[in-house]
Scaffold this motif. Structure first.
Motif, PDB file in Angstrom:
ATOM      1  N   TYR A 284       0.829  -1.215   0.000  1.00 32.70           N
ATOM      2  CA  TYR A 284       0.000   0.000   0.000  1.00 32.70           C
ATOM      3  C   TYR A 284       0.861   1.263   0.000  1.00 32.70           C
ATOM      4  CZ  TYR A 284      -4.063   2.929   0.680  1.00 32.70           C
ATOM      5  OH  TYR A 284      -5.047   3.866   0.498  1.00 32.70           O
ATOM      6  N   SER A 287       1.442   2.000  -3.481  1.00 35.84           N
ATOM      7  CA  SER A 287       0.260   2.621  -4.110  1.00 35.84           C
ATOM      8  C   SER A 287       0.132   4.097  -3.730  1.00 35.84           C
ATOM      9  CB  SER A 287      -1.015   1.878  -3.674  1.00 35.84           C
ATOM     10  OG  SER A 287      -0.968   0.542  -4.072  1.00 35.84           O
ATOM     11  N   ILE A 612      -8.288  -1.009   4.673  1.00 38.14           N
ATOM     12  CA  ILE A 612      -7.964  -1.330   3.283  1.00 38.14           C
ATOM     13  C   ILE A 612      -7.772  -2.839   3.154  1.00 38.14           C
ATOM     14  CG2 ILE A 612      -6.344  -0.935   1.383  1.00 38.14           C
ATOM     15  CD1 ILE A 612      -7.800   1.592   2.206  1.00 38.14           C
ATOM     16  N   ALA A 613      -8.457  -3.411   2.201  1.00 31.78           N
ATOM     17  CA  ALA A 613      -8.270  -4.844   1.920  1.00 31.78           C
ATOM     18  C   ALA A 613      -7.736  -4.992   0.506  1.00 31.78           C
ATOM     19  CB  ALA A 613      -9.596  -5.580   2.054  1.00 31.78           C
ATOM     20  N   PRO A 614      -6.776  -5.878   0.307  1.00 34.37           N
ATOM     21  CA  PRO A 614      -6.242  -6.054  -1.053  1.00 34.37           C
ATOM     22  C   PRO A 614      -7.291  -6.637  -1.980  1.00 34.37           C
ATOM     23  CG  PRO A 614      -5.417  -7.769   0.417  1.00 34.37           C
ATOM     24  CD  PRO A 614      -6.165  -6.806   1.267  1.00 34.37           C
ATOM     25  N   GLN A 615      -7.219  -6.254  -3.228  1.00 25.70           N
ATOM     26  CA  GLN A 615      -8.126  -6.812  -4.223  1.00 25.70           C
ATOM     27  C   GLN A 615      -7.671  -8.231  -4.555  1.00 25.70           C
ATOM     28  OE1 GLN A 615      -8.150  -4.134  -7.543  1.00 25.70           O
ATOM     29  NE2 GLN A 615      -9.667  -2.787  -6.616  1.00 25.70           N
ATOM     30  N   VAL A 616      -8.513  -9.184  -4.220  1.00 26.18           N
ATOM     31  CA  VAL A 616      -8.182 -10.587  -4.491  1.00 26.18           C
ATOM     32  C   VAL A 616      -9.029 -11.060  -5.667  1.00 26.18           C
ATOM     33  CG1 VAL A 616      -8.063 -12.918  -3.537  1.00 26.18           C
ATOM     34  CG2 VAL A 616      -7.696 -10.939  -2.045  1.00 26.18           C
ATOM     35  N   PRO A 617      -8.429 -11.204  -6.825  1.00 28.67           N
ATOM     36  CA  PRO A 617      -9.216 -11.627  -7.992  1.00 28.67           C
ATOM     37  C   PRO A 617      -9.678 -13.066  -7.833  1.00 28.67           C
ATOM     38  CG  PRO A 617      -6.877 -11.617  -8.518  1.00 28.67           C
ATOM     39  CD  PRO A 617      -7.011 -11.044  -7.143  1.00 28.67           C
TER      40      PRO A 617
END
Length: 919
Positions: A284, A287, A612-617
């Motif tokens: 993060y 980012s 904040i949570a990571p985008q997990v595809p």
């Protein structure tokens, strides 16, 4: 944004101070670089640079002592310890170092805070005497030794410090104490010197004494950096020390207090982000920097402050590639360098004196990135040869001579790596130094592409040179374990400094490196309890209440230090990003820090708090499909012409992709070293033993005498086949010995089964052992020849019935060799793979007309010998009461033939791809 340093310089200029003649004293060296830069902005004419030093450098100058490393202090202290301790009570250096580290920290604190040494040590001794059995008449040796240790603390301190002073060296506390003692003489000798102290907060008693004396003498000025919000709030720990100084220093009661600022109340954008895991924080940060670059491309006046310095490498790996200028002030820990893992492995290998080495340790070392290239000689990769030999010959433990034999012309490297270090410490250190030189010579062949590796090597060479010096001067290292501890001690304190742009672009630093510095945009990571602040820890022999009584710092003061650093970073900053780990972990920090809660409760600035949570595809798992191309069809035809085996066909039933890998691509599983005998090795040994027993009996009827004779040969035959299959693996101890005995028991139990069968009147004639079969199959739908091949373990005739027998060392039950519907035999691997195999053998032998009816086919399971010969059976319906047909009739062969041909047609069908099955 004006910085604290600039404000100080501006004030001095306004007061007509001659900047060139001043001596600036700062909390750290790093701040001096920024001071010089600010000075160049302020001055409009050329001047001589003032003297800029850290407080440690100034104190060393006052004391006339030189600071030495913590490792060398331990050696010096051990000299004092062995001088004052009776021979029978002496600890080894390794044991001594575990408690001496704590005692050295206490010595340091006592001296920094100018506590009367004898008083406090006698006080501690009296406390222990009261607490521990002092009223008992007959004390045990343990109690006597325990109390003796506490009684000797002052003696240890006195002898140790006098020894250091005689050599003009010292630890930080001793240097501070001596500096305070020498201050008046120093002032008399330097009457015209003027000192500027700036950016200080928590001062020990020595520092307070020195600074106050210089202030009273008119030789110094001091500039504090504290905000009114903190100073005016008696409960705010950010100003805990500053309030004490302001209220207690006589000089400050009659002179102005510079300065109380109002920067903290100014408008700020403060965002707090809860992010799962440390690696999530690192990503993060990348980012955030990416977004910040849109408004500030150079990231000038931006700092990333790492609460947990272990985040340095993940953060560096997460930085946007567009960052041009970067400066890292923390230094890269030497223990994180790949070379550290090599010496860690070598110490692990040699800590125990042994003549043989565990294969995993050997492979790990010879595969290391700094070692493997050394085994390349005349285009031969001896490292690969060594690993392959270990795998092929099942070598679990290897002698050095065997390693040298395999390594061939690179055997000299084996000597360096695997010669026994335990002969002497000098030998071990020489081997390490020689190894570094050998690696250096290799890296020098292509110096330009190996610059970083050569830098690593240089630092490790320095480290081992220091150990060699310490060992030569003190002679306290007696074994490899102690040497390893000294190595770790030095390694933990060493860093590899980065070269960067100290005044440009993004700054990455630890919390302590941020002292005196100001940034417009600040990102602070790991703001969790246990990290910021670090929380309660009492790594000391001095009890908490004694520390309070003697005004020594406790965890409260330590927390207050970090509170000041945290809030000082926020004082002049406009944009603040605070990150914390939402996953509480007692080892790496707990819940979010009290600092965050305090910011929210102060209600001075609006706080933007987000989780904040990571985008997990969502990755949809798709079954692997191999399309049958023209080339693949040709390969299938070649396999068909060579012959399908029953096991390859059942492999296809289980999973077509496995069939593709193993039968078409010919990919075999890598044969790792078997530390414990594998199930397939056990099976092979039992099969081969029975083959040796029964092959000479082909065409003969079995008798109890023959079986009795065979039983006497079990030990020799099983041993022979174990050596043949398990190569040089050890079967004389541990689990392998148990498996060896199991193999003998399997064979013995099988022969007992034969004996019982013969004694009950059965006539058994051996017809074939390991019979090879290779037949052609006519399949009109396919326009190329098809073969099926396989080897039958045993064919005999029992009471006039021909039996086709397959041995299984695993556990097989009767229901696994029975079927109801013929169509199921090609679809359900778990239920019918055993039936498919034995019917395939029956089909081949029937087609080649090598056997005559009546015929039975089945399995003998060594884990289910009590059930005897498990015959294949066709049932007319499910259930245990169904009618069974156990003879292999023409109808049986015809029905199986239909299913077999259908399976082969499917394998060869160009329109049916190899599609993975969900298992």
């Amino acid at each position: 944004m004006t910085t604290f340093i600039f404000d100080v310089l501006k004030d001095l200029e306004n007061n007509n101070a001659n900047l060139s003649e001043l001596t600036f004293i700062l909390p750290s060296k790093r701040a001096g670089l920024f001071l010089k830069h600010q000075l160049s902005i302020l001055t409009k004419q050329t001047i001589f640079s003032p003297s800029i030093i850290s407080i440690e450098e100034f104190v060393e100058e006052l004391s006339h002592l030189k600071s030495i490393s913590n490792a060398e202090l331990l050696f010096e202290f051990y000299n004092s310890y062995i001088h004052l301790t009776k021979e029978k009570n002496k600890d080894s250096f390794e044991l001594f170092s575990k408690w001496a580290q704590i005692l050295l920290q206490d010595f340091n604190e006592i001296d920094r805070y100018l506590i009367p040494q004898e008083n406090i040590f006698n006080y501690l001794s009296a406390i222990q005497d009261l607490k521990h059995w002092s009223l008992e008449d007959n004390k045990t040796d343990f109690v006597k030794n325990y109390l003796s240790f506490w009684n000797k603390l002052y003696s240890y301190y006195d002898h140790f410090t006098k020894s250091l002073l005689n050599k003009n060296i010292g630890y930080q506390g001793l240097i501070y104490r001596e500096a305070a003692k020498n201050l008046k003489t120093y002032i008399q000798n330097n009457p015209k010197k003027e000192y500027i102290f700036l950016g200080f907060n928590a001062l020990n008693t020595s520092e307070e004494t020195i600074i106050q004396e210089l202030l009273q003498n008119g030789s110094a000025k001091i500039y504090w950096d504290i905000d009114s919000v903190f100073l005016n709030n008696p409960k705010h720990d950010a100003a805990l020390f500053t309030r004490q100084h302001k209220n207690n220093w006589a000089f400050l009661k009659n002179n102005p207090f510079n300065w109380i600022t109002t920067n903290y109340s100014k408008e700020k954008n403060i965002s707090v982000f809860g992010i799962p895991k440390n690696i999530g924080q690192a990503k993060y940060i990348g980012s955030l920097l990416n977004n910040l670059q849109k408004e500030n491309p150079s990231l000038q006046n931006t700092a990333v402050v790492l609460g947990d310095e272990n985040l340095l490498i993940p953060v560096l790996n997460s930085l946007p590639s567009s960052i041009a200028a970067l400066n890292i002030t923390m230094g890269f820990p030497l223990k994180s360098i790949p070379l550290a893992s090599l010496f860690e492995d070598l110490f692990h290998l040699h800590k125990i004196s042994t003549s043989s080495f565990y294969y995993k340790d050997v492979i790990k070392i010879v595969s290391h990135q700094f070692i493997r290239p050394l085994f390349n000689f005349e285009n031969i990769d001896y490292a690969s040869k060594l690993i392959e030999t270990i795998d092929t010959n099942n070598l679990v433990y290897l002698e050095k001579e065997r390693l040298k034999q395999i390594a061939g012309k690179t055997s000299g490297i084996i000597d360096l790596l695997f010669s026994n270090w335990d002969k002497s410490i000098d030998t071990a250190l020489n081997k390490c130094s020689q190894l570094i030189l050998v690696i250096k010579n290799y890296l020098n062949e292509d110096k330009t592409s190996n610059l970083l590796s050569l830098e690593y090597l240089f630092r490790f060479n320095e480290l081992f040179n220091e150990i060699i010096r310490l060992n030569k001067d003190y002679h306290h290292i007696k074994d490899i374990s102690t040497l390893y501890n000294v190595y770790k001690e030095l390694l933990s304190s060493e860093t590899l400094d980065f070269q960067g742009e100290p005044l440009q672009g993004l700054q990455i630093m630890g919390m302590l490196e941020s002292r005196v510095l100001d940034f417009e945009t600040v990102i602070i990571s790991s703001v969790n309890e246990g990290v910021l602040p670090s929380g309660k820890s009492n790594n000391s022999f001095i009890p908490f209440d004694v520390k309070i009584e003697n005004k020594l710092p406790t965890y409260k003061e330590k927390d207050a230090v970090y509170t000041y650093h945290f809030y000082r970073l926020l004082q002049r900053a406009k944009n603040v990003f605070i990150l914390y780990n939402t996953e509480a972990d007692v080892l790496t920090g707990g819940e979010k820090s009290r600092f965050i809660t305090q910011l929210q409760l102060e209600n001075i600035h609006p706080i933007n708090h987000q989780i904040i949570a990571p985008q997990v595809p969502i990755i949809e798992t798709s079954l692997n499909v191999v399309e049958k191309t023209e080339d693949l069809k040709k390969q299938i035809i070649r396999v068909a012409e060579q012959g399908f085996s029953p096991s390859s066909l059942t492999n296809y039933i289980r999973n077509p992709i496995d069939f593709y890998y193993q039968s078409i691509l010919k990919i075999k599983q890598h044969n790792d070293v078997e530390e414990t005998v594998a199930a397939n090795t056990l099976g092979t040994v039992v099969h081969n033993t029975l083959e040796d027993f029964y092959k000479p009996l082909i065409g003969h009827f079995l008798t109890t005498d023959i079986i009795k004779k065979l039983k006497g040969e079990i030990e020799n035959k099983v041993t022979f086949h174990f050596k043949n299959e398990y190569k040089e693996g050890d079967i004389t101890k541990g689990k392998n010995l148990i498996i060896f005995e199991i193999a003998k028991r399997y064979v013995s139990n099988f022969l007992d089964l034969e004996t019982r069968a013969l004694k009950t009147g059965n006539e058994i004639k051996i017809l074939a052992i390991e019979a090879d079969n290779n037949i052609s199959i006519n399949i009109p739908e396919l326009d190329f020849p098809i073969k099926i091949k396989g080897k039958v373990d045993r064919i005999d005739e029992c009471n006039g019935i021909t039996r086709i027998i397959d041995y299984k060392t695993g556990n097989v039950q009767q229901n696994q060799v029975e079927i109801v519907n013929w169509e199921d035999i090609n679809t359900d691997y778990k239920k019918y793979s055993k039936s498919f195999q034995i019917l395939a053998y029956a089909y081949m032998m029937h087609s080649s007309k090598t056997i005559k009816p009546p015929i039975e086919a089945g399995i003998i399971s060594f884990k289910n010998l009590s059930s005897g010969f498990l015959k294949f059976a066709k049932k007319d319906k499910p259930g245990s009461y169904a009618k069974k047909e156990t003879l292999i009739t023409q109808e049986t062969i015809n029905n199986f033939s239909i299913q077999l041909k259908a399976l082969i047609i499917e394998i060869c069908n160009s329109n049916i791809n190899f599609t993975e099955k969900e298992l």
